[in-house]
Motif scaffolding. Structure first.
Motif, short mmCIF file in Angstrom:
data_model
loop_
_atom_site.label_atom_id
_atom_site.label_comp_id
_atom_site.label_asym_id
_atom_site.label_seq_id
_atom_site.Cartn_x
_atom_site.Cartn_y
_atom_site.Cartn_z
N ALA A 55 -25.09 -105.15 36.74
CA ALA A 55 -25.66 -104.17 35.80
C ALA A 55 -25.49 -104.69 34.39
CB ALA A 55 -24.96 -102.82 35.96
N GLU A 56 -26.24 -104.12 33.49
CA GLU A 56 -26.16 -104.46 32.07
C GLU A 56 -25.99 -103.16 31.30
OE1 GLU A 56 -25.53 -106.25 29.00
OE2 GLU A 56 -26.38 -107.69 30.37
N GLY A 57 -25.24 -103.22 30.22
CA GLY A 57 -25.06 -102.04 29.37
C GLY A 57 -23.95 -101.14 29.89
N CYS A 58 -23.72 -100.05 29.16
CA CYS A 58 -22.65 -99.13 29.52
C CYS A 58 -23.02 -97.72 29.05
CB CYS A 58 -21.33 -99.57 28.88
SG CYS A 58 -19.92 -98.57 29.40
N SER A 59 -22.71 -96.75 29.86
CA SER A 59 -23.01 -95.35 29.54
C SER A 59 -21.79 -94.57 29.08
CB SER A 59 -23.65 -94.67 30.76
OG SER A 59 -24.87 -95.30 31.08
N HIS A 60 -20.69 -95.24 28.83
CA HIS A 60 -19.49 -94.58 28.31
C HIS A 60 -19.56 -94.56 26.79
CE1 HIS A 60 -17.73 -94.56 32.27
NE2 HIS A 60 -17.88 -95.87 32.35
N GLY A 61 -18.86 -93.63 26.18
CA GLY A 61 -18.86 -93.52 24.73
C GLY A 61 -17.50 -93.79 24.13
N CYS A 62 -16.82 -94.82 24.60
CA CYS A 62 -15.49 -95.12 24.08
C CYS A 62 -15.58 -95.38 22.57
CB CYS A 62 -14.89 -96.32 24.80
SG CYS A 62 -14.77 -96.09 26.59
N PHE A 97 -13.85 -97.15 20.60
CA PHE A 97 -13.48 -98.48 20.13
C PHE A 97 -14.51 -99.54 20.51
CE2 PHE A 97 -11.44 -97.64 24.21
CZ PHE A 97 -11.92 -98.68 24.98
N CYS A 98 -15.59 -99.17 21.17
CA CYS A 98 -16.51 -100.15 21.75
C CYS A 98 -17.94 -99.97 21.26
CB CYS A 98 -16.44 -100.03 23.28
SG CYS A 98 -17.45 -101.24 24.14
N VAL A 99 -18.61 -101.07 21.00
CA VAL A 99 -20.00 -101.02 20.54
C VAL A 99 -21.00 -101.44 21.62
CG1 VAL A 99 -19.37 -101.36 18.12
CG2 VAL A 99 -19.96 -103.33 19.53
N ILE A 100 -20.51 -101.74 22.82
CA ILE A 100 -21.43 -102.22 23.87
C ILE A 100 -22.59 -101.26 24.10
CG2 ILE A 100 -21.64 -102.71 26.35
CD1 ILE A 100 -18.92 -104.16 26.11
N PRO A 101 -22.39 -99.94 24.21
CA PRO A 101 -23.55 -99.07 24.41
C PRO A 101 -24.58 -99.16 23.27
CG PRO A 101 -21.56 -97.89 24.97
CD PRO A 101 -21.13 -99.18 24.31
N GLN A 102 -24.12 -99.36 22.04
CA GLN A 102 -25.05 -99.48 20.92
C GLN A 102 -25.77 -100.82 20.93
OE1 GLN A 102 -21.82 -98.43 20.46
NE2 GLN A 102 -22.23 -96.27 20.08
N ILE A 103 -25.10 -101.86 21.40
CA ILE A 103 -25.69 -103.20 21.42
C ILE A 103 -26.57 -103.41 22.65
CG2 ILE A 103 -25.19 -105.68 21.60
CD1 ILE A 103 -22.64 -105.12 19.97
N ARG A 104 -26.04 -103.03 23.81
CA ARG A 104 -26.74 -103.33 25.08
C ARG A 104 -27.39 -102.13 25.72
NH1 ARG A 104 -22.46 -107.69 27.49
NH2 ARG A 104 -22.94 -109.28 25.96
N GLY A 105 -27.17 -100.94 25.18
CA GLY A 105 -27.78 -99.73 25.72
C GLY A 105 -27.00 -99.18 26.90
N PRO A 106 -27.55 -98.15 27.51
CA PRO A 106 -26.86 -97.52 28.65
C PRO A 106 -26.89 -98.43 29.88
CG PRO A 106 -29.02 -96.55 28.37
CD PRO A 106 -28.81 -97.49 27.20
N CYS A 107 -26.08 -98.08 30.85
CA CYS A 107 -26.00 -98.87 32.08
C CYS A 107 -27.36 -98.92 32.77
CB CYS A 107 -24.96 -98.25 33.02
SG CYS A 107 -24.80 -99.14 34.58
N ARG A 108 -27.76 -100.11 33.15
CA ARG A 108 -28.99 -100.34 33.92
C ARG A 108 -28.63 -101.23 35.10
NH1 ARG A 108 -29.35 -101.46 29.04
NH2 ARG A 108 -29.78 -103.67 29.25
N SER A 109 -28.59 -100.63 36.27
CA SER A 109 -28.22 -101.36 37.48
C SER A 109 -29.37 -102.22 37.95
CB SER A 109 -27.85 -100.37 38.59
OG SER A 109 -26.78 -99.57 38.19
N ARG A 110 -29.04 -103.41 38.42
CA ARG A 110 -30.05 -104.29 39.01
C ARG A 110 -30.37 -103.79 40.41
NH1 ARG A 110 -28.20 -110.20 38.87
NH2 ARG A 110 -30.37 -110.51 39.48
N PRO A 111 -31.61 -103.91 40.85
CA PRO A 111 -31.97 -103.45 42.19
C PRO A 111 -31.18 -104.18 43.28
CG PRO A 111 -33.93 -103.90 40.89
CD PRO A 111 -32.76 -104.41 40.10
N LEU A 112 -30.83 -103.45 44.32
CA LEU A 112 -30.07 -104.01 45.43
C LEU A 112 -30.78 -105.22 46.03
CD1 LEU A 112 -27.64 -103.81 47.37
CD2 LEU A 112 -29.01 -102.24 48.75
N ALA A 113 -32.09 -105.12 46.24
CA ALA A 113 -32.83 -106.24 46.84
C ALA A 113 -32.74 -107.50 45.97
CB ALA A 113 -34.29 -105.85 47.06
N THR A 114 -32.80 -107.35 44.67
CA THR A 114 -32.70 -108.49 43.75
C THR A 114 -31.32 -109.11 43.84
OG1 THR A 114 -34.29 -107.46 42.26
CG2 THR A 114 -32.89 -109.19 41.33
N LEU A 115 -30.28 -108.26 43.86
CA LEU A 115 -28.92 -108.78 43.96
C LEU A 115 -28.69 -109.49 45.28
CD1 LEU A 115 -26.94 -105.78 42.42
CD2 LEU A 115 -27.34 -108.04 41.40
#
Length: 180
Positions: free
Chosen positions: A6-13, A15-33
């Motif tokens: 997955a890419e991104g994060c849906s938490h609002g910690c 101390f962290c800027v990942i959600p602002q930089i990478r956006g909310p969590c986006r899971s890769r499709p199971l078939a692709t993985l």
């Protein structure tokens, strides 16, 4: 080899800027993985390490339900020697996840659980969405279902507003849990 699930994060910690930089969590499709994992296995990879900002969020953005146990069951059918999971949010380590890990000997009995702190007030200011009680309960459940599990963590000391009493609570929690 690392398999980014997955890419991104849906938490609002706070101390962290990942959600602002990478956006909310986006899971890769199971078939692709599974196609990527199949290629890794065919290429001789012995250990696959699942990575995301929070692996336990895998699938929730699509179905609202945790899909990490399903992904693990699928990966366990491939000829890897080890399947390892990194970066598991403590509030999302479910009995189903632990039972799936226990049922498949090639899934490493290892959890990287970044608790960040051990005092409720600091955890609240960090925006972690859980408290000390949940950390202790999750670690107890891991040790019960996966007695051979190695638990790893990361913590922050010196968070703004942290007092000596807050730090002592963190140290006490670390001593009680005995992370590897």
């Amino acid at each position: 080899a690392y398999l980014k699930i997955a890419e991104g994060c849906s938490h609002g910690c706070t101390f962290c800027v990942i959600p602002q930089i990478r956006g909310p969590c986006r899971s890769r499709p199971l078939a692709t993985l599974m196609a990527e994992a199949g290629n890794l296995a065919a290429g001789g990879v012995k250990e696959v390490v699942l990575v995301a900002q929070d692996t336990t969020l895998y699938g929730r953005d699509r179905s609202g339900e945790p899909e990490l146990p399903e992904l693990l069951r699928e990966l366990a059918a491939l000829p890897f020697s080890w399947i390892r999971i990194l970066y598991s949010h403590p509030a999302r380590i479910t009995p189903e996840l632990l039972e799936t890990m226990a049922a498949h000997p090639r899934i490493a009995p290892y959890l990287d659980i970044p608790i960040q702190h051990g005092h409720d007030e600091v955890l609240r200011r960090m925006g972690r969405g859980y408290g000390r009680k949940l950390i202790l309960e999750v670690c107890r459940r891991v040790r019960e279902i996966l007695p051979a599990a190695a638990l790893r963590t990361s913590v922050m000391a010196g968070f703004p507003g942290e007092t000596e009493a807050h730090f002592e609570a963190l140290a006490q929690l670390l001593e009680e849990v005995r992370f590897e």
